[in-house]
Design a protein around this motif. Structure first.
Motif, PDB file in Angstrom:
ATOM      1  N   LEU A 167       0.840  -1.312  -0.038  1.00 46.04           N
ATOM      2  CA  LEU A 167       0.071  -0.022  -0.056  1.00 46.04           C
ATOM      3  C   LEU A 167       0.907   1.114   0.021  1.00 46.04           C
ATOM      4  CD1 LEU A 167      -2.370  -1.517   2.473  1.00 46.04           C
ATOM      5  CD2 LEU A 167      -3.305  -0.539   0.395  1.00 46.04           C
ATOM      6  N   LEU A 168       0.603   2.109  -0.875  1.00 48.51           N
ATOM      7  CA  LEU A 168       1.570   3.278  -1.148  1.00 48.51           C
ATOM      8  C   LEU A 168       1.072   4.762  -0.539  1.00 48.51           C
ATOM      9  CD1 LEU A 168       2.501   2.834  -4.741  1.00 48.51           C
ATOM     10  CD2 LEU A 168       3.572   1.969  -2.840  1.00 48.51           C
ATOM     11  N   SER A 169       1.649   5.388   0.020  1.00 50.81           N
ATOM     12  CA  SER A 169       1.431   6.650   0.534  1.00 50.81           C
ATOM     13  C   SER A 169       0.960   7.397  -0.674  1.00 50.81           C
ATOM     14  CB  SER A 169       2.494   7.307   1.146  1.00 50.81           C
ATOM     15  OG  SER A 169       2.236   9.014   1.166  1.00 50.81           O
ATOM     16  N   GLN A 192      -9.598   5.509  18.632  1.00 53.08           N
ATOM     17  CA  GLN A 192     -10.439   5.403  19.574  1.00 53.08           C
ATOM     18  C   GLN A 192     -10.907   4.001  19.414  1.00 53.08           C
ATOM     19  OE1 GLN A 192     -13.210   8.211  20.226  1.00 53.08           O
ATOM     20  NE2 GLN A 192     -14.020   7.498  22.118  1.00 53.08           N
ATOM     21  N   ALA A 193     -11.317   3.489  18.275  1.00 57.13           N
ATOM     22  CA  ALA A 193     -11.943   2.156  18.331  1.00 57.13           C
ATOM     23  C   ALA A 193     -10.841   1.200  17.987  1.00 57.13           C
ATOM     24  CB  ALA A 193     -12.804   2.039  17.236  1.00 57.13           C
ATOM     25  N   ARG A 194      -9.631   1.545  17.529  1.00 58.19           N
ATOM     26  CA  ARG A 194      -8.431   0.575  17.320  1.00 58.19           C
ATOM     27  C   ARG A 194      -8.838  -0.312  16.280  1.00 58.19           C
ATOM     28  NH1 ARG A 194      -5.107  -1.919  22.322  1.00 58.19           N
ATOM     29  NH2 ARG A 194      -3.558  -1.607  20.602  1.00 58.19           N
ATOM     30  N   VAL A 195      -9.417   0.405  15.039  1.00 54.39           N
ATOM     31  CA  VAL A 195      -9.586  -0.278  13.847  1.00 54.39           C
ATOM     32  C   VAL A 195      -9.113   0.657  12.671  1.00 54.39           C
ATOM     33  CG1 VAL A 195     -11.678  -0.868  12.416  1.00 54.39           C
ATOM     34  CG2 VAL A 195     -11.797  -0.902  15.004  1.00 54.39           C
ATOM     35  N   LEU A 196      -8.628  -0.237  11.678  1.00 53.49           N
ATOM     36  CA  LEU A 196      -8.265   0.142  10.611  1.00 53.49           C
ATOM     37  C   LEU A 196      -9.330   0.100   9.340  1.00 53.49           C
ATOM     38  CD1 LEU A 196      -6.102   1.257   8.776  1.00 53.49           C
ATOM     39  CD2 LEU A 196      -5.214  -0.797   8.045  1.00 53.49           C
ATOM     40  N   MET A 213      -0.621  -3.912   7.908  1.00 52.51           N
ATOM     41  CA  MET A 213      -0.670  -2.432   8.412  1.00 52.51           C
ATOM     42  C   MET A 213      -1.363  -2.038   9.598  1.00 52.51           C
ATOM     43  SD  MET A 213      -2.139   0.920   6.191  1.00 52.51           S
ATOM     44  CE  MET A 213      -0.610   1.206   5.077  1.00 52.51           C
ATOM     45  N   ALA A 214      -2.431  -2.772   9.820  1.00 51.92           N
ATOM     46  CA  ALA A 214      -3.149  -2.673  11.159  1.00 51.92           C
ATOM     47  C   ALA A 214      -2.241  -3.089  12.218  1.00 51.92           C
ATOM     48  CB  ALA A 214      -4.439  -3.346  11.219  1.00 51.92           C
ATOM     49  N   GLY A 215      -1.578  -4.106  12.208  1.00 46.62           N
ATOM     50  CA  GLY A 215      -0.760  -4.657  13.028  1.00 46.62           C
ATOM     51  C   GLY A 215       0.327  -3.484  13.688  1.00 46.62           C
ATOM     52  N   TRP A 216       1.073  -2.997  12.442  1.00 49.59           N
ATOM     53  CA  TRP A 216       1.967  -1.980  12.669  1.00 49.59           C
ATOM     54  C   TRP A 216       1.343  -0.856  13.158  1.00 49.59           C
ATOM     55  CZ3 TRP A 216       2.543   2.292   8.731  1.00 49.59           C
ATOM     56  CH2 TRP A 216       3.890   3.235   9.182  1.00 49.59           C
ATOM     57  N   LEU A 217       0.142  -0.483  13.105  1.00 49.59           N
ATOM     58  CA  LEU A 217      -0.329   0.897  13.517  1.00 49.59           C
ATOM     59  C   LEU A 217      -1.024   0.721  15.008  1.00 49.59           C
ATOM     60  CD1 LEU A 217      -2.196   2.347  10.426  1.00 49.59           C
ATOM     61  CD2 LEU A 217      -0.188   3.055  11.226  1.00 49.59           C
ATOM     62  N   GLY A 218      -0.964  -0.584  15.271  1.00 51.98           N
ATOM     63  CA  GLY A 218      -1.477  -0.876  16.608  1.00 51.98           C
ATOM     64  C   GLY A 218      -3.076  -1.013  16.693  1.00 51.98           C
ATOM     65  N   ALA A 219      -3.598  -1.154  15.703  1.00 51.33           N
ATOM     66  CA  ALA A 219      -5.022  -1.497  15.408  1.00 51.33           C
ATOM     67  C   ALA A 219      -5.314  -3.141  15.596  1.00 51.33           C
ATOM     68  CB  ALA A 219      -5.828  -0.965  14.137  1.00 51.33           C
ATOM     69  N   GLU A 220      -6.638  -3.383  16.078  1.00 49.25           N
ATOM     70  CA  GLU A 220      -6.778  -4.542  16.510  1.00 49.25           C
ATOM     71  C   GLU A 220      -7.500  -5.320  15.431  1.00 49.25           C
ATOM     72  OE1 GLU A 220      -9.024  -4.144  20.292  1.00 49.25           O
ATOM     73  OE2 GLU A 220      -7.199  -3.892  21.362  1.00 49.25           O
ATOM     74  N   ARG A 221      -8.383  -4.508  14.486  1.00 47.69           N
ATOM     75  CA  ARG A 221      -8.817  -5.522  13.177  1.00 47.69           C
ATOM     76  C   ARG A 221      -9.064  -4.490  12.154  1.00 47.69           C
ATOM     77  NH1 ARG A 221     -14.501  -4.175  12.741  1.00 47.69           N
ATOM     78  NH2 ARG A 221     -15.193  -2.756  14.393  1.00 47.69           N
ATOM     79  N   VAL A 222      -9.293  -4.921  11.125  1.00 51.94           N
ATOM     80  CA  VAL A 222      -9.558  -4.120   9.929  1.00 51.94           C
ATOM     81  C   VAL A 222     -11.097  -4.530   9.512  1.00 51.94           C
ATOM     82  CG1 VAL A 222      -9.022  -4.085   7.433  1.00 51.94           C
ATOM     83  CG2 VAL A 222      -7.240  -4.640   8.826  1.00 51.94           C
ATOM     84  N   ALA A 223     -11.675  -2.931   9.049  1.00 47.77           N
ATOM     85  CA  ALA A 223     -12.960  -3.155   8.800  1.00 47.77           C
ATOM     86  C   ALA A 223     -13.218  -2.646   7.165  1.00 47.77           C
ATOM     87  CB  ALA A 223     -13.922  -1.848   9.352  1.00 47.77           C
ATOM     88  N   ILE A 224     -13.514  -3.785   6.376  1.00 49.35           N
ATOM     89  CA  ILE A 224     -13.662  -3.625   4.745  1.00 49.35           C
ATOM     90  C   ILE A 224     -15.059  -3.704   4.413  1.00 49.35           C
ATOM     91  CG2 ILE A 224     -12.965  -4.526   2.577  1.00 49.35           C
ATOM     92  CD1 ILE A 224     -10.467  -6.009   3.906  1.00 49.35           C
ATOM     93  N   PRO A 225     -15.541  -2.765   3.566  1.00 47.52           N
ATOM     94  CA  PRO A 225     -16.904  -2.660   3.051  1.00 47.52           C
ATOM     95  C   PRO A 225     -17.167  -3.908   2.106  1.00 47.52           C
ATOM     96  CG  PRO A 225     -15.755  -0.989   1.902  1.00 47.52           C
ATOM     97  CD  PRO A 225     -14.736  -1.670   2.864  1.00 47.52           C
ATOM     98  N   LYS A 226     -18.336  -4.505   2.310  1.00 46.77           N
ATOM     99  CA  LYS A 226     -18.695  -5.812   1.548  1.00 46.77           C
ATOM    100  C   LYS A 226     -18.715  -5.446   0.071  1.00 46.77           C
ATOM    101  CE  LYS A 226     -21.162  -8.020   5.236  1.00 46.77           C
ATOM    102  NZ  LYS A 226     -22.638  -8.586   5.672  1.00 46.77           N
ATOM    103  N   ARG A 227     -19.290  -4.125  -0.169  1.00 47.85           N
ATOM    104  CA  ARG A 227     -19.161  -3.834  -1.677  1.00 47.85           C
ATOM    105  C   ARG A 227     -17.873  -3.288  -2.118  1.00 47.85           C
ATOM    106  NH1 ARG A 227     -20.741   1.154  -4.118  1.00 47.85           N
ATOM    107  NH2 ARG A 227     -21.552   0.811  -6.199  1.00 47.85           N
ATOM    108  N   ARG A 228     -17.583  -3.677  -3.251  1.00 50.94           N
ATOM    109  CA  ARG A 228     -16.404  -3.174  -3.807  1.00 50.94           C
ATOM    110  C   ARG A 228     -16.520  -2.601  -5.147  1.00 50.94           C
ATOM    111  NH1 ARG A 228     -15.241  -7.332  -0.636  1.00 50.94           N
ATOM    112  NH2 ARG A 228     -15.739  -8.802  -2.487  1.00 50.94           N
ATOM    113  N   ASP A 229     -16.254  -1.449  -5.401  1.00 47.52           N
ATOM    114  CA  ASP A 229     -16.463  -0.782  -6.894  1.00 47.52           C
ATOM    115  C   ASP A 229     -15.222  -1.068  -7.625  1.00 47.52           C
ATOM    116  OD1 ASP A 229     -18.705   0.490  -5.964  1.00 47.52           O
ATOM    117  OD2 ASP A 229     -17.655   2.104  -4.898  1.00 47.52           O
ATOM    118  N   THR A 230     -15.545  -0.765  -8.926  1.00 50.74           N
ATOM    119  CA  THR A 230     -14.505  -0.729 -10.047  1.00 50.74           C
ATOM    120  C   THR A 230     -14.130   0.734 -10.460  1.00 50.74           C
ATOM    121  OG1 THR A 230     -16.129  -1.223 -11.875  1.00 50.74           O
ATOM    122  CG2 THR A 230     -14.776  -3.028 -10.956  1.00 50.74           C
TER     123      THR A 230
END
Length: 391
Positions: free
Chosen positions: A283-285, A342-346, A373-390
């Motif tokens: 993942l790129l800045s 605050q929620a420790r979520v990426l 990335m979440a582990g590096w940032l100290g987040a406990e989980r990743v939240a990804i939307p179910k719908r993905r756009d092209t």
């Protein structure tokens, strides 16, 4: 006749030059590996947006994986620093050895040249203010702009006050530099009290020699590039860059080549690495040096990337803070990310895949990259939307 390269070869050369073809580190990332990043890219751009993580921390993570960001802070602001802040590409962290090669820019800035309008006007019309600010730092430094009386701005230019503009004018001129940062605010001090004596005493090259050296570093960091790309890497003036590129070609350090499907010549750095394949997952800045020249990103990767931070929300196409996703040798998608501390979520607010790509091919490695990335940032989980756009 100049050599001809395929677009795929040019893309792999660019990725290898930026460190994406290097083997993954076997153990913890140490100072040696961190310094290898600067040997690869030459400069890290600094940006204030912190919705995910400060931008200058991301390129090292993209290339090496999880590392201690305090190590980068120590390299930049510690007692044995190896980096300094200045206007390299934009606001940047640069290796200390490059300080002499930016003195031509500092000399121009002292005359009010080559900088922003309000900075230039401060140099030309407010010399007494600059003298007082420098004298105050000499007596009381290190100080942040907020430590000065009258530092709170009310104007339209990012709300900067005359004090902040004056300090930035001194910064551009190289008379003061960043001693450290508190939060994200620069804390200034006299340059001679911050940088090592051996750097300050290093000879100052001529403007032509300095710009040629910066072009040499840009060429090494890009691998293959147009004249525009080489000039943009350190924001060099047109005439100096054009002359410097011609001299590097004459010296055999750059080879003029053509690239399949691209208009105009490209310049290939001598001894460029041309890997047979690149297996990057990163993942790129949005400010990563691989992609910051948007026209080059479009040419090499067929990937049109636009920063939408300053676009009104209802007009955004992909999101507020969007990171391109590099998979193998291609940019295959983009993710609008936020670190909910605050929620420790990426949180991935949106995922956009490039046309004709299958989610089944992209999403598993993307999820793994987000979890790393979440582990590096100290987040406990990743939240990804179910719908993905092209895209």
């Amino acid at each position: 006749m100049s050599a001809a390269l395929s677009l795929a070869e040019a893309r792999r050369i660019a990725l290898a030059a930026q460190g994406f073809a290097d083997p993954a580190p076997r153990g913890a990332v140490d100072r040696r590996l961190l310094r290898r990043i600067f040997a690869r890219v030459g400069v890290l751009q600094i940006d204030s947006v912190n919705v995910l993580v400060r931008s200058h921390y991301l390129p090292t993570f993209s290339r090496l994986g999880a590392y201690d960001v305090e190590m980068l802070d120590r390299e930049a602001y510690g007692r044995k620093r190896t980096l300094f802040e200045y206007w390299g590409h934009m606001a940047s962290l640069l290796p200390l050895d490059l300080h002499p090669y930016f003195r031509w820019r500092m000399a121009r800035a002292k005359l009010g040249e080559g900088t922003w309008g309000r900075i230039a006007r401060a140099v030309q019309k407010e010399p007494k203010l600059l003298y007082r600010l420098r004298a105050t730092l000499a007596e009381r430094g290190p100080l942040a702009a907020s430590d000065f009386e009258g530092a709170r701005g009310t104007g339209p230019w990012w709300g900067w006050s005359d004090v902040k503009i004056g300090l930035e004018a001194l910064f551009w001129a190289g008379e003061i530099t960043t001693a450290y940062r508190q939060g994200f605010e620069r804390v200034y001090d006299l340059t001679e009290r911050v940088l090592p004596r051996e750097i300050l005493d290093a000879p100052t090259p001529s403007e032509a020699d300095a710009q040629r050296e910066l072009l040499r570093i840009a060429a090494r960091s890009l691998g293959i590039a147009s004249e525009r790309d080489l000039r943009d890497y350190f924001r060099l003036p047109l005439a100096g860059a054009r002359a410097g590129v011609a001299e590097l070609v004459d010296a055999g350090e750059l080879e003029r080549v053509t690239v399949e499907g691209l208009r105009g010549p490209r310049y290939l750095v001598r001894d460029a690495r041309v890997p047979r394949r690149v297996d990057a997952v990163a993942l790129l800045s949005p400010f990563d040096s691989l992609i910051w020249e948007r026209a080059r990103t479009s040419e090499l990767f067929d990937f049109d990337f636009r920063l939408e931070i300053y676009t009104p929300q209802h007009k955004r196409v992909h999101g507020y803070y969007v990171l391109p996703f590099l998979l193998g040798e291609r940019l295959v998608g983009r993710v609008d990310l936020k670190h909910d501390r605050q929620a420790r979520v990426l949180r991935a607010h949106a995922v956009h895949l490039e046309p004709k790509l299958r989610a089944a091919d992209v999403m598993p490695p993307l999820r793994e990259a987000l979890e790393r990335m979440a582990g590096w940032l100290g987040a406990e989980r990743v939240a990804i939307p179910k719908r993905r756009d092209t895209a």
